[in-house]
Scaffold this motif. Structure first.
Motif, PDB file in Angstrom:
ATOM      1  N   PRO A 295      90.874  25.436  67.309  1.00 54.25           N
ATOM      2  CA  PRO A 295      89.643  24.637  67.356  1.00 54.25           C
ATOM      3  C   PRO A 295      88.436  25.471  66.935  1.00 54.25           C
ATOM      4  N   ALA A 296      87.366  24.791  66.595  1.00 52.50           N
ATOM      5  CA  ALA A 296      86.112  25.458  66.208  1.00 52.50           C
ATOM      6  C   ALA A 296      85.144  25.417  67.393  1.00 52.50           C
ATOM      7  N   TRP A 297      84.108  26.201  67.302  1.00 48.60           N
ATOM      8  CA  TRP A 297      83.015  26.161  68.273  1.00 48.60           C
ATOM      9  C   TRP A 297      81.957  25.192  67.748  1.00 48.60           C
ATOM     10  N   ASP A 298      81.474  24.300  68.609  1.00 49.00           N
ATOM     11  CA  ASP A 298      80.456  23.355  68.157  1.00 49.00           C
ATOM     12  C   ASP A 298      79.051  23.940  68.332  1.00 49.00           C
ATOM     13  N   ASP A 299      78.032  23.154  68.012  1.00 49.05           N
ATOM     14  CA  ASP A 299      76.646  23.626  68.080  1.00 49.05           C
ATOM     15  C   ASP A 299      76.179  23.937  69.497  1.00 49.05           C
ATOM     16  N   ASP A 300      76.893  23.418  70.500  1.00 54.67           N
ATOM     17  CA  ASP A 300      76.555  23.683  71.903  1.00 54.67           C
ATOM     18  C   ASP A 300      77.399  24.802  72.492  1.00 54.67           C
ATOM     19  N   ASP A 301      78.050  25.596  71.623  1.00 54.64           N
ATOM     20  CA  ASP A 301      78.891  26.713  72.034  1.00 54.64           C
ATOM     21  C   ASP A 301      80.063  26.252  72.908  1.00 54.64           C
ATOM     22  N   GLN A 302      80.598  25.078  72.580  1.00 55.88           N
ATOM     23  CA  GLN A 302      81.780  24.545  73.255  1.00 55.88           C
ATOM     24  C   GLN A 302      82.892  24.388  72.221  1.00 55.88           C
ATOM     25  N   LEU A 303      84.126  24.616  72.650  1.00 58.96           N
ATOM     26  CA  LEU A 303      85.251  24.424  71.744  1.00 58.96           C
ATOM     27  C   LEU A 303      85.462  22.943  71.469  1.00 58.96           C
ATOM     28  N   THR A 304      85.757  22.618  70.220  1.00 50.46           N
ATOM     29  CA  THR A 304      86.135  21.239  69.923  1.00 50.46           C
ATOM     30  C   THR A 304      87.457  20.960  70.630  1.00 50.46           C
ATOM     31  N   ASP A 305      87.656  19.714  71.018  1.00 47.93           N
ATOM     32  CA  ASP A 305      88.868  19.403  71.774  1.00 47.93           C
ATOM     33  C   ASP A 305      89.688  18.261  71.181  1.00 47.93           C
ATOM     34  N   ASP A 306      89.306  17.801  69.992  1.00 51.35           N
ATOM     35  CA  ASP A 306      90.040  16.726  69.342  1.00 51.35           C
ATOM     36  C   ASP A 306      90.167  17.047  67.857  1.00 51.35           C
ATOM     37  N   HIS A 307      91.357  17.433  67.463  1.00 54.48           N
ATOM     38  CA  HIS A 307      91.573  17.837  66.060  1.00 54.48           C
ATOM     39  C   HIS A 307      91.432  16.672  65.087  1.00 54.48           C
ATOM     40  N   GLU A 308      91.480  15.442  65.572  1.00 59.60           N
ATOM     41  CA  GLU A 308      91.377  14.291  64.673  1.00 59.60           C
ATOM     42  C   GLU A 308      89.942  13.888  64.379  1.00 59.60           C
ATOM     43  N   SER A 309      89.037  14.103  65.337  1.00 61.73           N
ATOM     44  CA  SER A 309      87.655  13.647  65.133  1.00 61.73           C
ATOM     45  C   SER A 309      86.641  14.784  65.071  1.00 61.73           C
ATOM     46  N   GLN A 310      87.080  16.009  65.303  1.00 61.63           N
ATOM     47  CA  GLN A 310      86.180  17.163  65.293  1.00 61.63           C
ATOM     48  C   GLN A 310      86.752  18.249  64.375  1.00 61.63           C
ATOM     49  N   ILE A 311      85.911  19.185  64.027  1.00 59.30           N
ATOM     50  CA  ILE A 311      86.319  20.260  63.124  1.00 59.30           C
ATOM     51  C   ILE A 311      87.260  21.230  63.832  1.00 59.30           C
ATOM     52  N   SER A 312      88.288  21.629  63.104  1.00 59.68           N
ATOM     53  CA  SER A 312      89.188  22.695  63.529  1.00 59.68           C
ATOM     54  C   SER A 312      89.193  23.750  62.441  1.00 59.68           C
ATOM     55  N   LEU A 313      89.367  25.002  62.827  1.00 57.89           N
ATOM     56  CA  LEU A 313      89.487  26.073  61.844  1.00 57.89           C
ATOM     57  C   LEU A 313      90.863  26.063  61.188  1.00 57.89           C
ATOM     58  N   MET A 314      91.873  25.625  61.951  1.00 51.93           N
ATOM     59  CA  MET A 314      93.226  25.423  61.437  1.00 51.93           C
ATOM     60  C   MET A 314      93.886  24.358  62.292  1.00 51.93           C
ATOM     61  N   TYR A 315      94.701  23.544  61.659  1.00 52.62           N
ATOM     62  CA  TYR A 315      95.504  22.580  62.406  1.00 52.62           C
ATOM     63  C   TYR A 315      96.742  22.221  61.589  1.00 52.62           C
ATOM     64  N   TYR A 316      97.906  22.449  62.191  1.00 52.40           N
ATOM     65  CA  TYR A 316      99.176  22.038  61.609  1.00 52.40           C
ATOM     66  C   TYR A 316      99.926  21.265  62.687  1.00 52.40           C
ATOM     67  N   PRO A 317     100.244  19.990  62.444  1.00 56.80           N
ATOM     68  CA  PRO A 317     100.884  19.169  63.473  1.00 56.80           C
ATOM     69  C   PRO A 317     102.372  19.442  63.656  1.00 56.80           C
ATOM     70  N   ASP A 318     102.961  20.227  62.733  1.00 59.26           N
ATOM     71  CA  ASP A 318     104.373  20.569  62.854  1.00 59.26           C
ATOM     72  C   ASP A 318     104.673  21.795  61.983  1.00 59.26           C
ATOM     73  N   LYS A 319     105.882  22.226  62.019  1.00 61.43           N
ATOM     74  CA  LYS A 319     106.281  23.445  61.301  1.00 61.43           C
ATOM     75  C   LYS A 319     106.132  23.306  59.791  1.00 61.43           C
ATOM     76  N   GLY A 320     106.172  22.076  59.285  1.00 60.23           N
ATOM     77  CA  GLY A 320     106.025  21.861  57.844  1.00 60.23           C
ATOM     78  C   GLY A 320     104.724  22.426  57.302  1.00 60.23           C
ATOM     79  N   GLY A 321     103.641  22.320  58.054  1.00 54.73           N
ATOM     80  CA  GLY A 321     102.363  22.895  57.627  1.00 54.73           C
ATOM     81  C   GLY A 321     102.423  24.404  57.532  1.00 54.73           C
ATOM     82  N   LEU A 322     103.092  25.034  58.493  1.00 57.05           N
ATOM     83  CA  LEU A 322     103.256  26.491  58.449  1.00 57.05           C
ATOM     84  C   LEU A 322     104.154  26.894  57.281  1.00 57.05           C
TER      85      LEU A 322
END
Length: 162
Positions: A40-67
């Motif tokens: 997850p990424a850090w948002d403007d309020d210095d909180q970690l994003t908690d939803d990879h679908e609606s917020q920015i992530s630095l990396m996200y792979y939903p399964d081994k295929g992405g890796l």
């Protein structure tokens, strides 16, 4: 049934070593097919994003295929960000078991990665939250959440940075 702490640490150390040694196929073998790999990424309020679908992530792979796709690009030099591959040193510390279930164990640990590329050294550090799953005599990574604590990153991150 209790998990062996030394076996947990050995699985984490092995994954880190395989990244350092650029043993990509062996590194992929550390992961379950249904793994979720998320930074997850850090948002403007210095909180970690908690939803990879609606917020920015630095990396996200939903399964081994992405890796597997990342490794394919690295191995075939189709990733400009990975050419040349950096030299890395991954360090795993403060391994703590958070919860155990019949076939899985949740672990938290700190990481520090040194990376050298183009005569420049970079450092990445933070906390990992990992679920290890029994697979015969092995433990496979079934979930990995990477909390990167760097304030500034001067390049695109990839799997070998963390």
């Amino acid at each position: 049934m209790s998990f062996d702490y030394q076996k947990i640490c050995a699985a984490l150390y092995r994954e880190a070593r395989l990244l350092d040694d650029r043993q990509w196929d062996e590194w992929l073998a550390c992961y379950a097919d249904d793994v979720t790999y998320w930074m997850p990424a850090w948002d403007d309020d210095d909180q970690l994003t908690d939803d990879h679908e609606s917020q920015i992530s630095l990396m996200y792979y939903p399964d081994k295929g992405g890796l597997e796709d990342r490794v394919f690009r690295i191995k075939t030099e189709r990733s400009g960000a990975s050419t040349p591959e950096p030299r890395t040193s991954h360090n795993v510390t403060n391994v703590e078991v958070l919860a155990e279930r019949a076939e899985e164990v949740d672990v938290r640990y700190n990481f520090h990665t040194l990376s050298h590329r183009y005569r420049v050294n970079d450092q990445y550090f933070g906390t990992m939250f990992v679920t290890l799953r029994k697979a015969g005599d092995d433990l496979l990574i079934a979930y990995k959440k990477i909390v990167l604590k760097n304030d500034y990153i001067r390049q695109v991150l990839d799997v070998y940075h963390v």
